[in-house]
Design a protein around this motif. Structure first.
Motif, PDB file in Angstrom:
ATOM      1  N   GLN A 199     -79.854  16.064 -40.539  1.00  0.00           N
ATOM      2  CA  GLN A 199     -80.342  15.733 -39.279  1.00  0.00           C
ATOM      3  C   GLN A 199     -79.496  16.446 -37.928  1.00  0.00           C
ATOM      4  N   ASP A 200     -78.136  16.937 -38.594  1.00  0.00           N
ATOM      5  CA  ASP A 200     -77.223  17.803 -37.560  1.00  0.00           C
ATOM      6  C   ASP A 200     -77.683  19.056 -37.337  1.00  0.00           C
ATOM      7  N   ASP A 201     -77.996  19.321 -35.997  1.00  0.00           N
ATOM      8  CA  ASP A 201     -78.297  20.646 -35.814  1.00  0.00           C
ATOM      9  C   ASP A 201     -77.273  21.936 -36.001  1.00  0.00           C
ATOM     10  N   GLY A 202     -76.051  21.372 -36.045  1.00  0.00           N
ATOM     11  CA  GLY A 202     -74.809  22.295 -36.186  1.00  0.00           C
ATOM     12  C   GLY A 202     -74.601  22.715 -37.522  1.00  0.00           C
ATOM     13  N   ILE A 203     -75.550  22.073 -38.523  1.00  0.00           N
ATOM     14  CA  ILE A 203     -75.595  22.570 -39.973  1.00  0.00           C
ATOM     15  C   ILE A 203     -76.822  23.296 -40.381  1.00  0.00           C
ATOM     16  N   GLY A 204     -76.434  24.474 -41.098  1.00  0.00           N
ATOM     17  CA  GLY A 204     -77.539  25.284 -41.418  1.00  0.00           C
ATOM     18  C   GLY A 204     -77.736  25.276 -42.961  1.00  0.00           C
ATOM     19  N   ALA A 205     -76.887  24.875 -43.866  1.00  0.00           N
ATOM     20  CA  ALA A 205     -77.011  25.136 -45.164  1.00  0.00           C
ATOM     21  C   ALA A 205     -76.140  24.096 -45.861  1.00  0.00           C
ATOM     22  N   ILE A 206     -76.274  23.545 -47.064  1.00  0.00           N
ATOM     23  CA  ILE A 206     -75.435  22.429 -47.860  1.00  0.00           C
ATOM     24  C   ILE A 206     -75.164  22.888 -49.123  1.00  0.00           C
ATOM     25  N   VAL A 207     -73.912  22.958 -49.300  1.00  0.00           N
ATOM     26  CA  VAL A 207     -73.445  23.063 -50.919  1.00  0.00           C
ATOM     27  C   VAL A 207     -73.002  21.831 -51.430  1.00  0.00           C
ATOM     28  N   LEU A 208     -73.698  21.442 -52.770  1.00  0.00           N
ATOM     29  CA  LEU A 208     -73.567  20.234 -53.435  1.00  0.00           C
ATOM     30  C   LEU A 208     -72.710  20.772 -54.829  1.00  0.00           C
ATOM     31  N   THR A 209     -71.650  20.074 -54.915  1.00  0.00           N
ATOM     32  CA  THR A 209     -70.770  20.419 -56.138  1.00  0.00           C
ATOM     33  C   THR A 209     -70.144  19.209 -56.765  1.00  0.00           C
ATOM     34  N   GLY A 210     -69.618  19.473 -58.002  1.00  0.00           N
ATOM     35  CA  GLY A 210     -68.958  18.366 -58.751  1.00  0.00           C
ATOM     36  C   GLY A 210     -67.594  18.784 -58.844  1.00  0.00           C
ATOM     37  N   SER A 211     -66.997  18.486 -60.071  1.00  0.00           N
ATOM     38  CA  SER A 211     -65.702  18.865 -60.240  1.00  0.00           C
ATOM     39  C   SER A 211     -65.768  20.031 -61.410  1.00  0.00           C
ATOM     40  N   GLU A 212     -64.585  20.588 -61.911  1.00  0.00           N
ATOM     41  CA  GLU A 212     -64.612  21.567 -62.675  1.00  0.00           C
ATOM     42  C   GLU A 212     -65.052  21.331 -63.752  1.00  0.00           C
ATOM     43  N   LYS A 213     -65.048  20.064 -64.330  1.00  0.00           N
ATOM     44  CA  LYS A 213     -65.487  19.627 -66.119  1.00  0.00           C
ATOM     45  C   LYS A 213     -67.278  19.157 -65.696  1.00  0.00           C
ATOM     46  N   ALA A 214     -67.420  18.768 -64.720  1.00  0.00           N
ATOM     47  CA  ALA A 214     -68.978  18.267 -64.661  1.00  0.00           C
ATOM     48  C   ALA A 214     -69.501  18.378 -63.190  1.00  0.00           C
ATOM     49  N   PHE A 215     -70.579  18.752 -63.065  1.00  0.00           N
ATOM     50  CA  PHE A 215     -71.424  18.553 -61.676  1.00  0.00           C
ATOM     51  C   PHE A 215     -71.897  17.137 -61.931  1.00  0.00           C
ATOM     52  N   ALA A 216     -72.500  16.737 -62.895  1.00  0.00           N
ATOM     53  CA  ALA A 216     -73.029  15.516 -63.198  1.00  0.00           C
ATOM     54  C   ALA A 216     -73.270  15.257 -64.630  1.00  0.00           C
ATOM     55  N   ALA A 217     -72.784  14.287 -65.320  1.00  0.00           N
ATOM     56  CA  ALA A 217     -73.095  14.121 -66.806  1.00  0.00           C
ATOM     57  C   ALA A 217     -74.382  13.060 -66.795  1.00  0.00           C
ATOM     58  N   GLY A 218     -75.012  12.857 -65.898  1.00  0.00           N
ATOM     59  CA  GLY A 218     -76.394  11.992 -66.064  1.00  0.00           C
ATOM     60  C   GLY A 218     -76.139  10.929 -65.163  1.00  0.00           C
ATOM     61  N   ALA A 219     -77.343   9.943 -65.266  1.00  0.00           N
ATOM     62  CA  ALA A 219     -77.297   8.665 -64.828  1.00  0.00           C
ATOM     63  C   ALA A 219     -76.317   7.818 -65.692  1.00  0.00           C
TER      64      ALA A 219
END
Ligand code: HXC
Length: 258
Positions: free
Chosen positions: A45-65
């Motif tokens: 919702q922020d007009d000042g943002i044009g793109a988003i990067v989503l990341t995790g750690s070096e060992k895991a983006f995410a190991a699941g639910a």
């Protein structure tokens, strides 16, 4: 106060969002998903943002639910609370581009979260999989639907039925991942791509995202019409005039994102 499960910072017109439950390999519990959605919605919702990067750690983006949280749940629990419905469904409605920068494990809900993003850039140590079958369940947020669209039926069946993991190279060959980079270059590469995207006119970026997504959800003739209408609509923006004028004057455009 306990530490945030999701960290965020902005770099110019780019927002970097980091899953921050490293000891549990970023296992996705309700609190983390709630925070993630709140953060993404704020950037969206922020007009000042044009793109988003989503990341995790070096060992895991995410190991699941979170398996510990799910183990005692009954059908009544998950059905009545629409477990993984709600906010997960809302993540689909983020309108700005989200790049998943994946290092290490992206498994189960982690792989599904990456697939919910618009582009996946992988570190060379990334591993993708849908191992839910080993837990006596199946993927619950799009794995059986998005994975076949991304890599084809044969490979999706293989991954989902055997629970085997796919490395970054195989994921790129199969079309799940757009680029593979050395792990120590991952964040720079993703942030650079996001910076390029965020420098483009925001209305055209948002419409391009909508149109590509429509390719997955509509018959070709409807998708083509949707694209053409959006193409026409962009001639109403100042940025279209500026982008074309800048080309004719052999200079860089100055987009106002309107
Ligand atoms: C809860 C998890 C977890 C998870 C890892 N951990 N994955 N906790 N839920 N999904 C925890 C471990 O219990 C452990 O906690 C710590 O993180 C480190 O994990 P280890 O197993 O010790 O690490 P390692 O030996 O390196 O193995 C890494 C791994 C393994 C191969 C990724 O952790 C693993 O197989 N995880 C589960 C992957 C999975 O099945 N995902 C699908 C979940 S179902 P302690 O306290 O012991 O240090 C799912 C459904 C999706 O996602 C539905 C829609 C959302």
């Amino acid at each position: 106060m306990s530490e945030a499960l999701v960290l965020t910072e902005t770099r110019g017109r780019v927002a970097l969002v980091t899953l921050n439950r490293p000891k549990a390999l970023n296992a996705l519990n309700d609190a983390l998903i709630d925070e993630l959605f709140a953060v993404l919605r704020r950037h969206d919702q922020d007009d000042g943002i044009g793109a988003i990067v989503l990341t995790g750690s070096e060992k895991a983006f995410a190991a699941g639910a979170d398996i510990a949280a799910m183990q005692p749940m009954t059908f009544q629990d998950v059905y009545k609370s629409d477990y993984i419905g709600g906010n997960w469904e809302a993540l689909r409605r983020i309108r700005k581009p989200v790049i998943a920068a994946v290092a290490g494990y992206a498994l189960g809900g982690g792989c599904e979260l990456a697939m919910l993003c618009d582009i996946i850039i992988a570190a060379d140590n990334a591993r993708f999989g849908q191992p839910e079958i080993k837990l006596g369940i199946i993927p619950g947020f799009g794995g059986t639907q998005r994975l076949p669209r991304a890599v084809g039926k044969a490979k999706a069946m293989d991954l989902i039925l055997t629970a085997r993991m796919m490395d970054a190279e195989e994921a790129e060959r199969a079309g799940l991942v757009s680029r593979v980079v050395p792990a120590d270059r991952l964040l720079d590469e993703a942030l650079n791509a996001a910076t390029v995207i965020a420098s483009m006119s925001l209305p055209s970026v948002m419409m391009a995202k909508e149109c590509v997504n429509a390719a997955y959800e509509s018959p070709l003739h409807e998708g083509l019409l949707f694209e053409r209408r959006n193409f026409h609509a962009l001639f109403s923006t100042q940025d279209q005039k500026e982008g074309m004028q800048a080309f004719l004057e052999k200079r860089q455009p100055v987009f106002r994102h309107e």
